[in-house]
Design a protein around this motif. Structure first.
Motif, PDB file in Angstrom:
ATOM      1  N   TYR A   1       0.817  -1.206   0.000  1.00 26.07           N
ATOM      2  CA  TYR A   1       0.000   0.000   0.000  1.00 26.07           C
ATOM      3  C   TYR A   1       0.856   1.264   0.000  1.00 26.07           C
ATOM      4  CZ  TYR A   1      -3.867  -3.130   1.418  1.00 26.07           C
ATOM      5  OH  TYR A   1      -4.799  -4.131   1.490  1.00 26.07           O
ATOM      6  N   ALA A   2       2.010   1.192   0.657  1.00 26.47           N
ATOM      7  CA  ALA A   2       2.856   2.390   0.781  1.00 26.47           C
ATOM      8  C   ALA A   2       3.685   2.675  -0.467  1.00 26.47           C
ATOM      9  CB  ALA A   2       3.784   2.238   1.992  1.00 26.47           C
ATOM     10  N   MET A   3       3.721   1.726  -1.398  1.00 27.11           N
ATOM     11  CA  MET A   3       4.464   1.955  -2.641  1.00 27.11           C
ATOM     12  C   MET A   3       3.710   2.984  -3.497  1.00 27.11           C
ATOM     13  SD  MET A   3       6.817   1.617  -4.883  1.00 27.11           S
ATOM     14  CE  MET A   3       7.830   0.464  -3.967  1.00 27.11           C
ATOM     15  N   GLN A   4       4.353   4.118  -3.763  1.00 31.02           N
ATOM     16  CA  GLN A   4       3.697   5.194  -4.513  1.00 31.02           C
ATOM     17  C   GLN A   4       3.976   5.025  -6.009  1.00 31.02           C
ATOM     18  OE1 GLN A   4       4.101   9.108  -2.714  1.00 31.02           O
ATOM     19  NE2 GLN A   4       4.438   8.176  -0.694  1.00 31.02           N
TER      20      GLN A   4
ATOM     21  N   GLN B   1       4.951   3.594 -18.952  1.00 32.96           N
ATOM     22  CA  GLN B   1       4.663   2.453 -18.076  1.00 32.96           C
ATOM     23  C   GLN B   1       3.354   2.694 -17.326  1.00 32.96           C
ATOM     24  OE1 GLN B   1       7.472   4.318 -18.018  1.00 32.96           O
ATOM     25  NE2 GLN B   1       9.173   2.978 -18.567  1.00 32.96           N
ATOM     26  N   LYS B   2       2.762   1.616 -16.798  1.00 32.81           N
ATOM     27  CA  LYS B   2       1.522   1.744 -16.032  1.00 32.81           C
ATOM     28  C   LYS B   2       1.738   1.256 -14.601  1.00 32.81           C
ATOM     29  CE  LYS B   2      -1.817   1.414 -19.813  1.00 32.81           C
ATOM     30  NZ  LYS B   2      -3.162   0.914 -20.189  1.00 32.81           N
ATOM     31  N   PRO B   3       1.094   1.920 -13.617  1.00 34.79           N
ATOM     32  CA  PRO B   3       1.192   1.426 -12.230  1.00 34.79           C
ATOM     33  C   PRO B   3       0.660  -0.009 -12.150  1.00 34.79           C
ATOM     34  CG  PRO B   3       0.153   3.591 -12.306  1.00 34.79           C
ATOM     35  CD  PRO B   3       0.261   3.119 -13.725  1.00 34.79           C
ATOM     36  N   ALA B   4       1.302  -0.834 -11.333  1.00 37.42           N
ATOM     37  CA  ALA B   4       0.874  -2.236 -11.197  1.00 37.42           C
ATOM     38  C   ALA B   4       0.308  -2.487  -9.805  1.00 37.42           C
ATOM     39  CB  ALA B   4       2.050  -3.181 -11.448  1.00 37.42           C
ATOM     40  N   TYR B   5      -0.888  -3.048  -9.768  1.00 37.24           N
ATOM     41  CA  TYR B   5      -1.503  -3.475  -8.514  1.00 37.24           C
ATOM     42  C   TYR B   5      -1.734  -4.989  -8.535  1.00 37.24           C
ATOM     43  CZ  TYR B   5      -2.217   1.517  -8.112  1.00 37.24           C
ATOM     44  OH  TYR B   5      -2.008   2.881  -8.057  1.00 37.24           O
ATOM     45  N   ASN B   6      -1.305  -5.599  -9.631  1.00 41.21           N
ATOM     46  CA  ASN B   6      -1.433  -7.050  -9.776  1.00 41.21           C
ATOM     47  C   ASN B   6      -0.171  -7.554 -10.466  1.00 41.21           C
ATOM     48  OD1 ASN B   6      -2.220  -5.869 -12.400  1.00 41.21           O
ATOM     49  ND2 ASN B   6      -2.563  -8.011 -12.950  1.00 41.21           N
ATOM     50  N   TRP B   7      -0.136  -8.831 -10.794  1.00 45.60           N
ATOM     51  CA  TRP B   7       1.077  -9.474 -11.306  1.00 45.60           C
ATOM     52  C   TRP B   7       1.080  -9.601 -12.827  1.00 45.60           C
ATOM     53  CZ3 TRP B   7       5.864 -10.106 -10.759  1.00 45.60           C
ATOM     54  CH2 TRP B   7       6.578 -11.274 -11.075  1.00 45.60           C
ATOM     55  N   SER B   8      -0.007 -10.104 -13.421  1.00 43.35           N
ATOM     56  CA  SER B   8      -0.045 -10.313 -14.878  1.00 43.35           C
ATOM     57  C   SER B   8      -0.122  -8.974 -15.612  1.00 43.35           C
ATOM     58  CB  SER B   8      -1.254 -11.167 -15.266  1.00 43.35           C
ATOM     59  OG  SER B   8      -1.216 -12.416 -14.620  1.00 43.35           O
ATOM     60  N   HIS B   9       0.641  -8.868 -16.689  1.00 42.94           N
ATOM     61  CA  HIS B   9       0.664  -7.630 -17.467  1.00 42.94           C
ATOM     62  C   HIS B   9      -0.677  -7.382 -18.140  1.00 42.94           C
ATOM     63  CE1 HIS B   9       1.876  -4.706 -20.540  1.00 42.94           C
ATOM     64  NE2 HIS B   9       2.965  -4.491 -19.822  1.00 42.94           N
ATOM     65  N   TRP B  10      -1.106  -6.131 -18.152  1.00 44.55           N
ATOM     66  CA  TRP B  10      -2.419  -5.761 -18.685  1.00 44.55           C
ATOM     67  C   TRP B  10      -2.594  -6.114 -20.161  1.00 44.55           C
ATOM     68  CZ3 TRP B  10      -2.799  -2.413 -22.810  1.00 44.55           C
ATOM     69  CH2 TRP B  10      -1.653  -1.643 -23.098  1.00 44.55           C
TER      70      TRP B  10
ATOM     71  N   GLU C   1      -5.213   7.335   1.190  1.00 47.91           N
ATOM     72  CA  GLU C   1      -5.932   6.223   1.839  1.00 47.91           C
ATOM     73  C   GLU C   1      -5.027   5.013   2.005  1.00 47.91           C
ATOM     74  OE1 GLU C   1     -10.564   6.800   0.395  1.00 47.91           O
ATOM     75  OE2 GLU C   1      -9.090   6.095  -1.075  1.00 47.91           O
ATOM     76  N   ARG C   2      -4.211   4.751   0.989  1.00 52.28           N
ATOM     77  CA  ARG C   2      -3.305   3.603   1.080  1.00 52.28           C
ATOM     78  C   ARG C   2      -2.287   3.798   2.194  1.00 52.28           C
ATOM     79  NH1 ARG C   2      -4.159   3.057  -4.828  1.00 52.28           N
ATOM     80  NH2 ARG C   2      -2.562   4.604  -5.320  1.00 52.28           N
ATOM     81  N   LEU C   3      -1.756   5.024   2.322  1.00 50.32           N
ATOM     82  CA  LEU C   3      -0.770   5.301   3.374  1.00 50.32           C
ATOM     83  C   LEU C   3      -1.400   5.167   4.763  1.00 50.32           C
ATOM     84  CD1 LEU C   3       1.185   8.335   1.869  1.00 50.32           C
ATOM     85  CD2 LEU C   3       2.097   6.057   2.349  1.00 50.32           C
ATOM     86  N   GLU C   4      -2.589   5.672   4.904  1.00 48.49           N
ATOM     87  CA  GLU C   4      -3.288   5.582   6.195  1.00 48.49           C
ATOM     88  C   GLU C   4      -3.515   4.115   6.584  1.00 48.49           C
ATOM     89  OE1 GLU C   4      -7.560   7.021   8.164  1.00 48.49           O
ATOM     90  OE2 GLU C   4      -6.860   7.909   6.279  1.00 48.49           O
ATOM     91  N   LYS C   5      -3.953   3.318   5.616  1.00 50.96           N
ATOM     92  CA  LYS C   5      -4.189   1.903   5.873  1.00 50.96           C
ATOM     93  C   LYS C   5      -2.887   1.173   6.182  1.00 50.96           C
ATOM     94  CE  LYS C   5      -6.880  -1.803   5.829  1.00 50.96           C
ATOM     95  NZ  LYS C   5      -7.826  -2.061   6.937  1.00 50.96           N
ATOM     96  N   ALA C   6      -1.810   1.537   5.491  1.00 55.13           N
ATOM     97  CA  ALA C   6      -0.505   0.910   5.717  1.00 55.13           C
ATOM     98  C   ALA C   6      -0.025   1.156   7.149  1.00 55.13           C
ATOM     99  CB  ALA C   6       0.521   1.446   4.719  1.00 55.13           C
ATOM    100  N   LYS C   7      -0.168   2.399   7.614  1.00 56.06           N
ATOM    101  CA  LYS C   7       0.245   2.719   8.991  1.00 56.06           C
ATOM    102  C   LYS C   7      -0.569   1.926  10.001  1.00 56.06           C
ATOM    103  CE  LYS C   7       1.658   7.480   7.893  1.00 56.06           C
ATOM    104  NZ  LYS C   7       1.255   8.896   8.007  1.00 56.06           N
ATOM    105  N   ALA C   8      -1.871   1.813   9.744  1.00 57.43           N
ATOM    106  CA  ALA C   8      -2.747   1.069  10.670  1.00 57.43           C
ATOM    107  C   ALA C   8      -2.369  -0.408  10.708  1.00 57.43           C
ATOM    108  CB  ALA C   8      -4.204   1.240  10.240  1.00 57.43           C
ATOM    109  N   LEU C   9      -2.066  -0.978   9.568  1.00 53.09           N
ATOM    110  CA  LEU C   9      -1.698  -2.401   9.514  1.00 53.09           C
ATOM    111  C   LEU C   9      -0.381  -2.655  10.243  1.00 53.09           C
ATOM    112  CD1 LEU C   9      -2.693  -3.268   5.840  1.00 53.09           C
ATOM    113  CD2 LEU C   9      -3.678  -4.269   7.910  1.00 53.09           C
ATOM    114  N   LEU C  10       0.581  -1.748  10.070  1.00 54.13           N
ATOM    115  CA  LEU C  10       1.865  -1.912  10.766  1.00 54.13           C
ATOM    116  C   LEU C  10       1.676  -1.812  12.275  1.00 54.13           C
ATOM    117  CD1 LEU C  10       4.641  -0.044   8.725  1.00 54.13           C
ATOM    118  CD2 LEU C  10       4.309  -2.498   9.000  1.00 54.13           C
ATOM    119  N   ALA C  11       0.831  -0.890  12.689  1.00 51.80           N
ATOM    120  CA  ALA C  11       0.556  -0.742  14.130  1.00 51.80           C
ATOM    121  C   ALA C  11      -0.098  -2.019  14.672  1.00 51.80           C
ATOM    122  CB  ALA C  11      -0.349   0.461  14.367  1.00 51.80           C
TER     123      ALA C  11
END
Length: 534
Positions: A317-320, A333-342, A361-371
């Motif tokens: 989630y923290a990867m920008q 290039q396109k951002p990847a959120y999955n493994w197989s190429h589009w 939102e991703r950063l907020e969730k990442a911090k919560a998960l680490l906590a």
């Protein structure tokens, strides 16, 4: 049986001769027919059954030829085989080998050469990292041979005569013809391999059946090849000499291109917009079926923190990705959120929840998960990211260090040479590792099979439901349903941090013609290219 020839789709008909290189109307061939291309890293091996690298594959495709090749759009076309028959139950392929095919030493190329190579690939004694590819091809008995439970002679590949090769599959596999364009399936000359042992790929010893022969190889410096007069279609091969130059620094490689030393080079991160404006006929950006990711070591040898899925999700989630693609790379290039190429043929992109969130939102969730996982002020998560030498990898790694700092992760960067990098990944001697997977054939299973429990899978991820789906896909009427479900499992388990999906962003001399720009695999054959007069 149905006789098949390969074009953009499988159609009934007679086998046709391969198309020769044809300069376009108004083009005149240059006197100098040589081509010099860039290699980032040293070629580890030119052995078709032992290679694992994209760059090694590019070399092997010139020195050897498989049953089938690819056309400029990536569709299978005749190679050593002029065509094949497929049985009614779709389990038996009978390939018809052209009698004029020869090895570079003048020996005829026969069906037994393919039998030997395929058995060699599957044989545990060869210790090929690509033995699993024979299993993915669904060749009957392949899994048992790879596991050492059956002898290589029991692999269901047989020479009916010198020019007829029969392959039996355990289940119908519609994309099987695409798979035999992969270098691991190429024939090798048994006499030479057994006489020379591990040295058989050295200049002066290597005997191939491709359009070129190996003239010299200075490891990590250059590799040069010349036209093979014994190649069955040598009369239609225009390019006389090809050379790969190894330059570890992409910016230096671009400088050498601009000095006229290279005919093709990757554009360094961030420079495509400028170069496209300055050299519109040389700068290209086209879809390329590779995905860039950080692999997470979830094996017993991996760090305890990465065994917690909350930590793995936080890292993803923290990867920008937008910063990486739009500010660092800037090459389409396109951002990847999955493994197989589009752009993989037929692939249906799944709905992945975090792909639709904002970065905040991703950063907020990442911090919560680490906590939740027990990390925070006073107990920071400390990890090491290993990457191989390349300016682009370095830029992304430095950016990742800053991204992770925002959620309280201390990331140490460890830059190593390619061989060290791959050796450490193979032995699970890493925590996080920069990695990219490039498709072996144009179908989504080439990506997803990687993460099977029995796949190459350097991080040793394992999920029985994922394996079951991939097994199920092999006999499915429409495997894309299983592929979509498998991608969702990866997004839930997060054994990797997907970063971006590639475009091929290159400078190519405008007098070089015939390089494919519509093949998402980006596989190229020097026999199909030529240089024109300017």
């Amino acid at each position: 049986m149905t006789r098949l020839f390969l074009t953009t789709a499988l159609v009934a008909g007679l086998a046709l001769p391969a198309l020769a290189v044809q300069p376009a109307e108004g083009e005149k061939l240059a006197e100098n027919q040589s081509y010099t291309f860039w290699l980032l890293d040293a070629i580890k091996t030119a052995d078709p059954q032992k290679n694992t690298d994209v760059e090694g594959s590019d070399i092997i495709r010139q020195l050897f030829e498989g049953l089938l090749n690819e056309d400029d759009k990536g569709a299978p076309v005749p190679g050593v085989a002029s065509g094949f028959d497929l049985s009614e139950d779709k389990l038996t392929y009978t390939f018809h080998l052209r009698p004029e095919a020869k090895w570079s030493n003048g020996d005829p190329v026969v069906a037994g050469d393919f039998v030997y190579a395929w058995r060699r690939l599957a044989n545990p004694e060869t210790a090929s990292e690509y033995a699993w590819f024979m299993e993915l091809m669904n060749v009957e008995n392949a899994s048992a041979v790879v596991k050492g439970e059956k002898q290589p002679e029991e692999l269901a590949v047989k020479a009916l005569d010198d020019h007829t090769l029969e392959v039996r599959l355990s289940t119908p596999t519609p994309y099987f013809p695409k798979m035999v364009t992969h270098g691991s399936t190429f024939p090798v000359n048994q006499k030479v391999v057994e006489a020379e042992g591990d040295n058989w790929t050295q200049p002066g010893k290597l005997v191939g059946n491709g359009a070129y022969v190996l003239k010299s190889h200075d490891l990590g410096v250059q590799i040069s090849m010349e036209k093979n007069p014994e190649y069955w279609d040598a009369a239609n091969v225009v390019m006389e000499r090809i050379k790969g130059l190894t330059v570890n620094d992409n910016n230096v490689a671009l400088t050498r291109y601009q000095a006229g030393e290279l005919d093709r080079v990757q554009i360094p991160a961030g420079q495509y917009p400028r170069l496209k404006e300055q050299f519109p006929d040389q700068a290209i950006s086209i879809p390329y079926s590779c995905t860039y990711a950080y692999l997470l070591n979830v094996s017993e040898k991996g760090p305890e923190a990465l065994k917690d899925v909350r930590v793995r999700k936080a890292l993803s989630y923290a990867m920008q990705r937008d910063v990486v693609v739009n500010q660092i790379l800037q090459g389409g290039q396109k951002p990847a959120y999955n493994w197989s190429h589009w752009a993989i043929e037929g692939f249906q992109m799944p709905e992945i929840d975090y792909a639709g969130w904002s970065q905040a939102e991703r950063l907020e969730k990442a911090k919560a998960l680490l906590a939740e996982a027990g990390y925070g002020p006073g107990k920071p998560l400390k990890l090491t990211l290993q990457y191989n030498t390349d300016e682009n990898h370095k830029k992304i790694a430095v950016a990742a260090q800053q991204f992770y700092k925002q959620i309280g992760v201390e990331l140490t960067l460890n830059n190593v040479e390619w061989k060290v990098h791959t050796d450490r990944m193979q032995s699970q001697d890493f925590e996080m590792a920069r990695y990219a997977w490039c498709a072996d054939y144009n179908e989504a299973s080439t990506f997803l099979d990687y993460f099977r429990s029995t796949g190459m899978n350097y991080g040793k991820y394992s999920n029985p439901e994922f394996d079951r789906l991939m097994d199920q896909s092999k006999t499915s009427e429409d495997p894309n349903a299983q592929y979509t479900a498998a991608e969702k499992i990866l997004a839930e388990d997060m054994p990797l941090v997907p970063v971006y999906q590639y475009s091929k962003v290159d400078m190519i001399r405008d007098d070089i013609k015939g390089l494919p720009t519509e093949n998402v695999m980006n596989d190229w054959y020097a026999k199909d290219i030529y240089r024109i007069q300017k």
